[in-house]
Design an enzyme around this catalytic site. Sequence first.
Site, PDB file in Angstrom:
ATOM      1  N   GLY B 263       0.001  12.564  21.045  1.00 41.13           N
ATOM      2  CA  GLY B 263      -0.715  13.065  19.880  1.00 41.13           C
ATOM      3  C   GLY B 263      -2.218  12.858  20.007  1.00 41.13           C
ATOM      4  N   VAL B 264      -2.928  13.259  18.969  1.00 42.69           N
ATOM      5  CA  VAL B 264      -4.379  13.175  18.959  1.00 42.69           C
ATOM      6  C   VAL B 264      -4.791  11.838  18.343  1.00 42.69           C
ATOM      7  CG1 VAL B 264      -6.471  14.372  18.204  1.00 42.69           C
ATOM      8  CG2 VAL B 264      -4.382  15.670  18.619  1.00 42.69           C
ATOM      9  N   SER B 266      -7.152   7.879  18.452  1.00 41.14           N
ATOM     10  CA  SER B 266      -7.587   6.779  19.318  1.00 41.14           C
ATOM     11  C   SER B 266      -6.413   5.997  19.894  1.00 41.14           C
ATOM     12  CB  SER B 266      -8.552   5.865  18.574  1.00 41.14           C
ATOM     13  OG  SER B 266      -7.929   5.346  17.422  1.00 41.14           O
ATOM     14  N   GLU B 288       0.017  19.136  23.511  1.00 36.84           N
ATOM     15  CA  GLU B 288      -0.801  20.092  22.760  1.00 36.84           C
ATOM     16  C   GLU B 288      -2.244  20.043  23.205  1.00 36.84           C
ATOM     17  OE1 GLU B 288       1.212  19.817  18.330  1.00 36.84           O
ATOM     18  OE2 GLU B 288      -0.634  18.760  18.762  1.00 36.84           O
ATOM     19  N   ILE B 358       1.684   7.040  10.112  1.00 36.12           N
ATOM     20  CA  ILE B 358       0.935   6.341   9.057  1.00 36.12           C
ATOM     21  C   ILE B 358       1.701   5.080   8.687  1.00 36.12           C
ATOM     22  CG2 ILE B 358       0.291   6.446   6.609  1.00 36.12           C
ATOM     23  CD1 ILE B 358      -0.396   9.397   7.032  1.00 36.12           C
ATOM     24  N   LYS B 402      -6.146  -1.378   6.266  1.00 36.09           N
ATOM     25  CA  LYS B 402      -7.015  -1.873   5.172  1.00 36.09           C
ATOM     26  C   LYS B 402      -7.127  -3.394   5.199  1.00 36.09           C
ATOM     27  CE  LYS B 402      -7.629   2.223   3.113  1.00 36.09           C
ATOM     28  NZ  LYS B 402      -8.941   2.865   3.144  1.00 36.09           N
TER      29      LYS B 402
END
Lengths: 497, 497
Positions: B263-264, B266, B288, B358, B402
């Site tokens: 995936g895209v 970092s 991709e 996520i 966070k």
Amino acid sequence: MNRKIRLEYLKRKIMTAADAASLIKNGMTVATSGFTPSGYPKAVPLALAKRAEEGEEIKINLITGASVGDELDGALSRSNVIDKRYPYQTNDSLRNRINDGLIGFQDLHLSHVPQMLDYGFFGKIDMAIVEALAITEEGGIIPTTSVGLTPQAINNAEGIIIEINTAQPKELEGIHDIYITEKPPNRRPIPILHPKDRIGTTSIPCDISKIKAIIYTDIPDNVRPLGGIDEASKRISEYIIDFFNFEVKQGRLPKELLPLQSGVGSIANAVLGGLVDSKFYNLTCYTEVIQDSMFDLIDEGKVLMASGTALTPSIEGFKRLYDRMDFYRKHCILRPMEISNHPEVIRRLGVIAMNTAIEADIYGHVNSTMIAGSRMMNGIGGSGDFTRNGYFSIFTTHSTAKGGNISSIVPKVAHVDHTEHDVSVIVTEQGLADLRGTSPRERARKIIRNCAHPQYRDLLYDYLERAEKGFYRHQPQIIHEALSWHTRYLNTGSMKK
Amino acid sequence: MNRKIRLEYLKRKIMTAADAASLIKNGMTVATSGFTPSGYPKAVPLALAKRAEEGEEIKINLITGASVGDELDGALSRSNVIDKRYPYQTNDSLRNRINDGLIGFQDLHLSHVPQMLDYGFFGKIDMAIVEALAITEEGGIIPTTSVGLTPQAINNAEGIIIEINTAQPKELEGIHDIYITEKPPNRRPIPILHPKDRIGTTSIPCDISKIKAIIYTDIPDNVRPLGGIDEASKRISEYIIDFFNFEVKQGRLPKELLPLQSGVGSIANAVLGGLVDSKFYNLTCYTEVIQDSMFDLIDEGKVLMASGTALTPSIEGFKRLYDRMDFYRKHCILRPMEISNHPEVIRRLGVIAMNTAIEADIYGHVNSTMIAGSRMMNGIGGSGDFTRNGYFSIFTTHSTAKGGNISSIVPKVAHVDHTEHDVSVIVTEQGLADLRGTSPRERARKIIRNCAHPQYRDLLYDYLERAEKGFYRHQPQIIHEALSWHTRYLNTGSMKK
């Protein structure tokens, strides 16, 4: 019986079911034939269950094509032989033990299971137990009423037990089309361009040196009674046929439609049944399970070819199928489940996927497996294979369950098996919601208006409108309330307020 | 500039970006080139935004390959031109408007979008706007740094506007491999057997009578700075490489592995980057997006061939890529996203899928799209295409976010994008959980022990153990508490108790 074992050498392997069952040892992983209550081994599992009932400590991991009959899942569950179970089930005894936490169950996409056997993801497969119609001169195994994962069970198991079932009609020979894929990086395209294409052999190649036992049985497939078709299911069928007509008019479907897939069960049976009275002709099916209503469609000349991995008649349909097997064999192909459910073929053919939901939410997520997010019903089966890769995907459900105490349309489903990215259309007896091209909030209004039962509509609008007053308005949720309908049901027996 | 338009007739279509933009009318549906901030049209969207800023009422539905640069998504969002948007986005201005409920967004599997254009599911496509390197003598459109859905945009749109971008290196010519599928029932196998296979043409066939405007621009791709690789991402990469080594030893992966998808972002960049120092050679990628770390792997001779639909260098990688395009062109292929993300090819090649979550829950469901179930981040993109059809699927995430106030491992994810049926492996900087073959409760213990941050482990065990005391023990939940971690975070700013 000579023509059942056409390779003389193998006759020395004939033994009793009890002797064959004694080859299954505690701790083994066993893969079997069978897909729905069709074509699964019966005598050896019953003999194995008997040993356990007589006090022997024996636990196995059991991998099948899908659900199987009571002689396998039921008997082995009740005798506490099953430790882990993959990938699907419908048997009451087994389901109860899964939900009691006594049997570990992994619920898997059916198209994944054959390759997981090949890849070694289940570890060593100690034994395959497969039902056969006959063994050919070349040692090929001719399956019976299903193919399922039998090819991969035979290829990957260290030993093989064969149950020759003399109750299965000999006219089944020739209905199968066995094609086995290579493992990556050596895989090649699967050359199916049409549901009618035959690309393989009529028996499963087998290394006969692995055959440890051959037993005879005449226990028939333990088929189930046909569920009646209720008014609600008929209405669902009508909405779907109207939708097909509309899509043909819009130029988005050819007039022969595209190959149909239909899940198992009474709504699915009703949906296909509705096509008998429609104006559609020259239909084809590329599906898992060939049920009663498919035989109606074939009789009427509406369906030219049905491709699946199992023949699953009801008790009522059983005799009709067996009496005319010569006829139905010309209109049916049974393939390995790897091929019947293969994403490559499903996407190429543009299969129209039709499956049943337990519940759907206002944003188009579908729960196919677990009541209130915890209680396993059957499993995802092949619904994901078809939903994810088909031309479009339709989900059907009655708008309520438990006498109206459960709404099948909820703010948020308690378990997600099919995501908002996968579901094109939802249909209940209230109507049809076409979700293509919709944002989540458009979707919510369509689903509430068209699919929810009137007695739950205001409650759903109320949730949506209050959620829309929140901070995030793409897919508005009141997160502490999102599953409150399920909590209310668990606490009070009703989702009503 | 002559060699940019090699068909004399078309030169009469050259005009200014403003004149071309005037062809876009209120209410139109527009499909564009572009996939990540690569190869998207720039000058015409900026001119269109200007019209809207000057007071003209103009709203369009916008369909792109994936995310695009700020000149398209940003400018058109800020000028309120976008009414509906498909299928993916990463632009702040656009994302904020989606989450404010001002723009309707449908989040789609990227492999589905090209065929949905062909099928007519988006309705009439009024205009395509595509960036091109050049137009060939036969009227073929040579794409630039991405292909995306440009072939389907060109085929299905009533009119076409072409932006010839003179800032794109001419050495891109020849890197593309354009193959277009038929619609069902006439589809044929896609003949890719290896990531290096070229099966098409180097330009996109185009009905030149549909070309309404050609404009010149020299605005470069608006690439982003490279995110630094943190220690946690490095550890994630190490766990994955250890896992690969183990799988090779077990005979479940060849020593060259299988084609990698990544995936895209970092973490993804770090995971691939880790392979530079590994013992693996002769790798291939079928993915991709070709990012910076892929160029490192190609430079080192570790990756022989990278197949994707977009070149997406960082600001830092941009010059290096452009300076050596002649070299990289020999090791990269850019395909239409229909092919780069195609379930048929992904499954045939046995692609190893690696994507970012996520959050994940204890039963292995993954949320890829929405914070707290409502706030859209980017969308599912191609993660589902690869996860669902690959050899196995890996999800990575930092165990907390966070500053530790969010646990990325939760009792139940607030939005499901990838189900328990699809996720093979979860990795955080704490460790790796291999979920293959596990029942839900086994899975829960593995994920908590191996992946959760220590400060959340006891809370997660507590939830699991209390849930296991309930009535349904297959996938135990306390349904009224399942989303309470998200509620707590929304109320207090922390998931900690």
